[in-house]
Enzyme design. Structure first.
Site: not given
Ligand code: GLN
Length: 192
Positions: A80, A170, A172
């Site tokens: 992410c 994710h 995890e």
């Molecule tokens: N929205 C976050 C970003 O732009 C990422 C979200 C996440 O890591 N769950 O960094």
């Protein structure tokens, strides 16, 4: 195997638990000294807020070190926000992260309302797995040496380029250890 987890902000504890579940040892990176110890086989960059993690990496003087380690072949797994930091191009943000991977990504790509959802989908080399998305990015395109590993609703959500692995979701936050095991497999493969 000893895996470093970047513990500056975000969901790092969940990665540590997941790695321990697979039998690997987790090593916390909180400052430059930890990073430079080089006493680990791979690095996890967790989800969280990419702008915050990126800023902290800079403030702690670690950006260039992490970048050159990855370019030198250190296996890295970004989830992410970690995916966003590794991307060479962020379509809707002018801030640059580590920029080591041939992917163009869109932050908060699903909009505020639809930003968080779960599904089950196929990931190449891993199998059919649960995927949890939280204010997630997606990969608009891969170029150069990056390869798409998973597609959900027509958007790329996992990719690999040599020693670099990224997921927009994710793993995890689920009970399924297979993506982490895939990463550990990448590391043992590169040592052969
Ligand atoms: N929205 C976050 C970003 O732009 C990422 C979200 C996440 O890591 N769950 O960094």
């Amino acid at each position: 195997m000893r895996i470093a987890v970047l513990c500056l902000q975000g969901a790092f504890i969940e990665h540590i638990r997941m790695l321990e579940k697979t039998g690997a040892e987790a090593f916390e990176i909180r400052q430059r000294r930890d990073l430079l110890s080089r006493s680990y086989d791979g690095l996890v960059i967790p989800g969280g807020e990419s702008t915050v993690i990126g800023k902290l990496l800079g403030d702690l003087g670690m950006t260039e070190d992490v970048r050159s380690m990855i370019k030198g072949g250190m296996p890295v797994f970004g989830t992410c926000a970690g995916l966003i930091l590794l991307a060479k191009k962020i379509e809707n943000d002018s801030r640059a992260g580590l920029g080591t991977m041939d992917i163009a990504v869109r932050r908060n790509a699903y909009g505020r309302q639809l930003g968080s959802f779960s599904c089950t989908a196929e990931m190449k080399g891993v199998g059919t797995i649960p995927m949890t998305f939280i204010r997630a990015p997606y990969i608009e395109r891969v170029f150069g040496k990056a390869e798409s590993l998973a597609v959900v609703d027509g958007h790329i959500v996992a990719a690999r380029q040599d020693n670099q692995l990224v997921t927009a979701f994710h793993p995890e936050l689920t009970d399924d250890t297979r993506v982490h095991e895939y990463f550990l497999g990448m590391i043992s493969g590169s040592k052969r």
